[in-house]
Design a protein around this motif. Structure first.
Motif, mmCIF file in Angstrom:
data_model
loop_
_atom_site.group_PDB
_atom_site.id
_atom_site.type_symbol
_atom_site.label_atom_id
_atom_site.label_comp_id
_atom_site.label_asym_id
_atom_site.label_seq_id
_atom_site.Cartn_x
_atom_site.Cartn_y
_atom_site.Cartn_z
ATOM 1 N N THR A 151 0.852 -1.191 0.000
ATOM 2 C CA THR A 151 0.000 0.000 0.000
ATOM 3 C C THR A 151 0.885 1.238 0.000
ATOM 4 O O THR A 151 1.810 1.353 0.823
ATOM 5 N N LYS A 152 0.601 2.167 -0.916
ATOM 6 C CA LYS A 152 1.369 3.411 -0.965
ATOM 7 C C LYS A 152 0.766 4.386 0.044
ATOM 8 O O LYS A 152 -0.422 4.724 -0.031
ATOM 9 N N LEU A 153 1.572 4.860 0.978
ATOM 10 C CA LEU A 153 1.127 5.782 2.014
ATOM 11 C C LEU A 153 1.145 7.217 1.499
ATOM 12 O O LEU A 153 1.684 7.505 0.412
ATOM 13 N N ALA A 154 0.590 8.107 2.256
ATOM 14 C CA ALA A 154 0.493 9.507 1.854
ATOM 15 C C ALA A 154 1.860 10.131 1.616
ATOM 16 O O ALA A 154 2.015 11.029 0.775
ATOM 17 N N ASN A 155 2.878 9.652 2.330
ATOM 18 C CA ASN A 155 4.227 10.198 2.157
ATOM 19 C C ASN A 155 4.995 9.541 1.016
ATOM 20 O O ASN A 155 6.185 9.807 0.824
ATOM 21 N N GLY A 156 4.321 8.642 0.275
ATOM 22 C CA GLY A 156 4.952 7.980 -0.864
ATOM 23 C C GLY A 156 5.653 6.684 -0.527
ATOM 24 O O GLY A 156 6.034 5.933 -1.433
ATOM 25 N N LYS A 157 5.836 6.400 0.748
ATOM 26 C CA LYS A 157 6.472 5.140 1.127
ATOM 27 C C LYS A 157 5.498 3.965 0.946
ATOM 28 O O LYS A 157 4.291 4.144 0.960
ATOM 29 N N ILE A 158 6.075 2.788 0.800
ATOM 30 C CA ILE A 158 5.282 1.582 0.579
ATOM 31 C C ILE A 158 5.199 0.775 1.877
ATOM 32 O O ILE A 158 6.224 0.446 2.485
ATOM 33 N N GLN A 159 3.990 0.497 2.278
ATOM 34 C CA GLN A 159 3.770 -0.393 3.424
ATOM 35 C C GLN A 159 3.501 -1.790 2.898
ATOM 36 O O GLN A 159 2.605 -1.998 2.074
ATOM 37 N N THR A 160 4.273 -2.770 3.384
ATOM 38 C CA THR A 160 4.194 -4.132 2.866
ATOM 39 C C THR A 160 3.799 -5.120 3.950
ATOM 40 O O THR A 160 4.350 -5.079 5.059
ATOM 41 N N GLU A 161 2.850 -5.983 3.611
ATOM 42 C CA GLU A 161 2.475 -7.087 4.488
ATOM 43 C C GLU A 161 2.761 -8.378 3.728
ATOM 44 O O GLU A 161 2.348 -8.534 2.574
ATOM 45 N N VAL A 162 3.468 -9.305 4.381
ATOM 46 C CA VAL A 162 3.854 -10.568 3.736
ATOM 47 C C VAL A 162 3.593 -11.722 4.689
ATOM 48 O O VAL A 162 3.872 -11.634 5.885
ATOM 49 N N SER A 163 3.077 -12.807 4.138
ATOM 50 C CA SER A 163 2.963 -14.048 4.905
ATOM 51 C C SER A 163 3.209 -15.213 3.959
ATOM 52 O O SER A 163 3.018 -15.098 2.752
ATOM 53 N N GLY A 164 3.641 -16.340 4.521
ATOM 54 C CA GLY A 164 3.910 -17.500 3.683
ATOM 55 C C GLY A 164 4.257 -18.714 4.513
ATOM 56 O O GLY A 164 4.322 -18.653 5.749
ATOM 57 N N PRO A 165 4.517 -19.839 3.866
ATOM 58 C CA PRO A 165 4.859 -21.076 4.573
ATOM 59 C C PRO A 165 6.153 -20.918 5.368
ATOM 60 O O PRO A 165 7.051 -20.170 4.971
ATOM 61 N N LYS A 166 6.258 -21.621 6.461
ATOM 62 C CA LYS A 166 7.439 -21.532 7.317
ATOM 63 C C LYS A 166 8.698 -22.017 6.597
ATOM 64 O O LYS A 166 9.815 -21.625 6.951
ATOM 65 N N GLU A 167 8.529 -22.870 5.578
ATOM 66 C CA GLU A 167 9.697 -23.390 4.850
ATOM 67 C C GLU A 167 10.320 -22.345 3.925
ATOM 68 O O GLU A 167 11.429 -22.547 3.416
ATOM 69 N N VAL A 168 9.594 -21.266 3.672
ATOM 70 C CA VAL A 168 10.066 -20.233 2.747
ATOM 71 C C VAL A 168 10.596 -19.041 3.531
ATOM 72 O O VAL A 168 9.876 -18.423 4.321
ATOM 73 N N ARG A 169 11.867 -18.721 3.318
ATOM 74 C CA ARG A 169 12.476 -17.563 3.984
ATOM 75 C C ARG A 169 12.177 -16.309 3.166
ATOM 76 O O ARG A 169 12.468 -16.261 1.968
ATOM 77 N N ILE A 170 11.577 -15.323 3.801
ATOM 78 C CA ILE A 170 11.213 -14.084 3.122
ATOM 79 C C ILE A 170 12.290 -13.041 3.366
ATOM 80 O O ILE A 170 12.641 -12.734 4.519
ATOM 81 N N ILE A 171 12.835 -12.492 2.280
ATOM 82 C CA ILE A 171 13.872 -11.453 2.359
ATOM 83 C C ILE A 171 13.240 -10.131 1.933
ATOM 84 O O ILE A 171 12.653 -10.028 0.858
ATOM 85 N N ARG A 172 13.372 -9.104 2.776
ATOM 86 C CA ARG A 172 12.782 -7.792 2.467
ATOM 87 C C ARG A 172 13.834 -6.702 2.521
ATOM 88 O O ARG A 172 14.844 -6.843 3.166
#
Length: 583
Positions: free
Chosen positions: A562-583
């Motif tokens: 979601t793009k916030l009013a200040n232009g920054k991106i708010q990110t929500e991520v979920s997934g299987p425990k076997e998958v490592r999420i890199i942000r």
């Protein structure tokens, strides 16, 4: 344990004096025969609209009602087509979307119990279904019969056709006859698989483009992975690359991919090129790399080792003393670039770099350092020579992706010039990828909206074998009969092997925006084999939000940006425990 139907059959045979030893050979089912079960299902769809009719026809609207596929004795609510001295009737039906399959005709009882002859024409456009087999606009029966004359039974049912279509025209051929129709239903044949990947954003056009690319490839996932459901019902390995990218983003693992890759390997003994085209053998390597990255199936990769090693030996012999590619076979990138030999040369040099880099990576995974070194040495030589793309967006895109030319330069000098003009349906994917590498995400989004959105503006429900923005001027839609003074976008356009109605309007190689939007807007990129690690790096540009899912071997990863009013991106991520999420 014997299957129930076999037990029943044996019981019946025993009553009639047969022993099991006398069982007809047709019932002996080997493992190989078991493996030949259909991968597809059939569903039935009624037409949604009557686009045109001529002659004496009564109650045509009856054909739009949902049917049950069963003839009956009621004789009620029939559609009547009657021929007489004044002419013969015909109807053009629109089923609402492109599909693969045929037609089911359910009839009533007419005065004399004998078959009646009709002509059936399938079309991917309304005008194709109205066309004759003739050279003017190149309507053909190549690969799939779409124009045929058949007899329909009295008080019965006939199923015909195996092609890609949206429209069907039926004409009564017999004179002084009345044909009674209860139903005309499309037989929709497809793999009944879930859409595990998804994409939704603040731009409904992009949402529709993503879904249309996914659906186009889905239709082509038949017994094997085809490029087109009307024409090019073949395993074209290069064309598979964007299709497999789409499958990875939408469906996850599906057996149609390794089945098709193995077919191409098994029917192409080296030193032959897959489909007779050197780049297609190189695309085979690139698909193997992408498939392993997505699924992490080392056992399957090991099955490719012998062929891969020999293919690398062949490819490394195709470099001359000046470090230039000297590939033989058909020198081909895609059709729109085929008259630019310098652009093709640039593309082939780049393809050698890309495919040998991929082969080297696979060789290291396969614990084959000798082949990995051979690949690295060849790539080092190839990098010493950088050809001119000669204005070819295809060649420039591959040069950028291979790292032979800075992506920013390729984009500024060639790719971004004139926007989506000189884009192509197949190599458009690589043009978009090169623009992303150059950081021009906004330019890529604009090209997606203009080029692929241009097909949707003309009534497309699947993406086409080719498209040219120059065709659009004064063109009619494919879901309407062409008005006088308008250009027939299907019958009057096309080039090379797809002139006029021979042009396929459901070609899987055109699905590139689907994986591109998943990778670059949702920002989902697999960085460890088998989706063990996924990097999230979204690029919303002018979008206010984007969300979706991505299939992995362990389940789906879910993201929302979601793009916030200040232009920054708010990110929500979920997934299987076997998958490592890199942000």
């Amino acid at each position: 344990m014997k299957k129930p139907y076999v037990l029943t059959l044996l019981f019946c045979l025993a009553l009639t004096g047969f022993s099991q030893a006398q069982l007809p050979p047709i019932f002996e089912r080997s493992r190989a025969q078991e493996a030949q079960k259909e991968a597809t299902v059939r569903r039935f769809l009624s037409p949604v609209k009557i686009l045109w009719q001529t002659g004496k026809i009564q109650n045509a609207e009856r054909l739009l009602k949902v049917g049950n596929g069963q003839a009956d004795l009621s004789g009620k609510d029939m559609c009547s087509l009657k021929s007489d001295a004044n002419g013969k009737p015909g109807l053009l039906l629109d089923f609402g979307r492109e599909m693969h399959g045929g037609l089911q005709i359910v009839t009533g009882q007419w005065k004399e119990s004998k078959p009646i002859t009709v002509r059936i024409r399938f079309g991917e456009s309304a005008s194709e279904a109205m066309a004759d087999i003739e050279p003017k606009q190149n309507a053909t029966n190549d690969h799939a019969i779409r124009d045929l004359t058949v007899q329909v039974p009295w008080l019965g049912k006939l199923e015909i056709g195996n092609t890609g279509f949206r429209f069907v025209r039926i004409d009564l051929v017999d004179g002084n006859t009345e044909l009674l129709l209860k139903e005309l239903r499309a037989i929709f044949v497809f793999r009944d698989i879930p859409y595990l990947g998804s994409f939704r954003s603040s731009d409904e056009l992009l949402n529709k483009i993503w879904a249309t690319g996914a659906y186009t490839v889905h239709l082509n996932m038949q017994d094997y992975l085809w490029d087109g459901i009307k024409r090019d019902r073949l395993v074209w390995v290069g064309d598979m690359h964007p299709e497999v990218a789409t499958i990875n983003a939408v469906f996850g693992y599906n057996e149609v991919v390794p089945k098709s890759l193995d077919l191409a390997r098994d029917i192409t003994p080296l030193p032959g090129w897959m489909n007779g085209i050197s780049t297609y053998s190189m695309w085979w390597i690139l698909i193997q790399k992408d498939w392993y990255q997505q699924n992490g199936n080392l056992d399957y990769l090991k099955q490719q080792k012998d062929y891969l090693v020999k293919l690398v030996d062949l490819l490394t012999q195709k470099i001359d003393e000046k470090n230039r590619e000297k590939l033989d076979g058909t020198r081909f990138l895609d059709w729109p670039s085929s008259e630019n030999p310098k652009g093709i040369h640039a593309g082939l040099q780049s393809m050698l770099v890309l495919s040998l880099n991929a082969a080297g990576e696979l060789s290291r995974i396969l614990n084959d350092p000798a082949t990995a070194k051979k690949c690295a040495d060849a790539v080092a030589r190839l990098r010493q020579y950088v050809p001119d793309p000669n204005g070819s967006k295809q060649g420039a895109a591959l040069l950028a992706l291979a790292g032979l030319v800075p992506a920013e330069k390729a984009n500024k000098d060639v790719l971004a010039v004139n926007g989506a003009h000189n884009f192509s349906t197949f190599y458009g994917y690589y043009m978009l990828q090169a623009q992303a590498k150059a950081g021009d995400y906004q330019g890529a989004l604009a090209n997606i909206r203009t080029f692929w959105g241009g097909m949707l503006d003309l009534g497309a429900t699947t993406f086409w074998e080719d498209f040219n923005l120059d065709w659009v001027k004064n063109a009619g839609r494919i879901d309407e009969l062409v008005a006088e003074g308008k250009k027939d976008i299907h019958g009057d356009c096309g080039a090379y092997c797809y002139v006029g109605f021979r042009h396929s309007l459901a070609h899987g190689w055109a699905s590139g925006p689907t994986p591109w939007l998943t990778e670059h807007v949702l920002g989902i990129k697999v960085v460890e084999p088998g989706c063990k690690a996924i990097k999230i790096e979204p690029h919303l540009e002018d979008l206010t939000f984007a969300e979706g899912t991505f299939p992995t071997p362990y389940g789906s990863v879910n993201v929302k940006h979601t793009k916030l009013a200040n232009g920054k991106i708010q990110t929500e991520v979920s997934g299987p425990k076997e998958v490592r999420i890199i942000r």
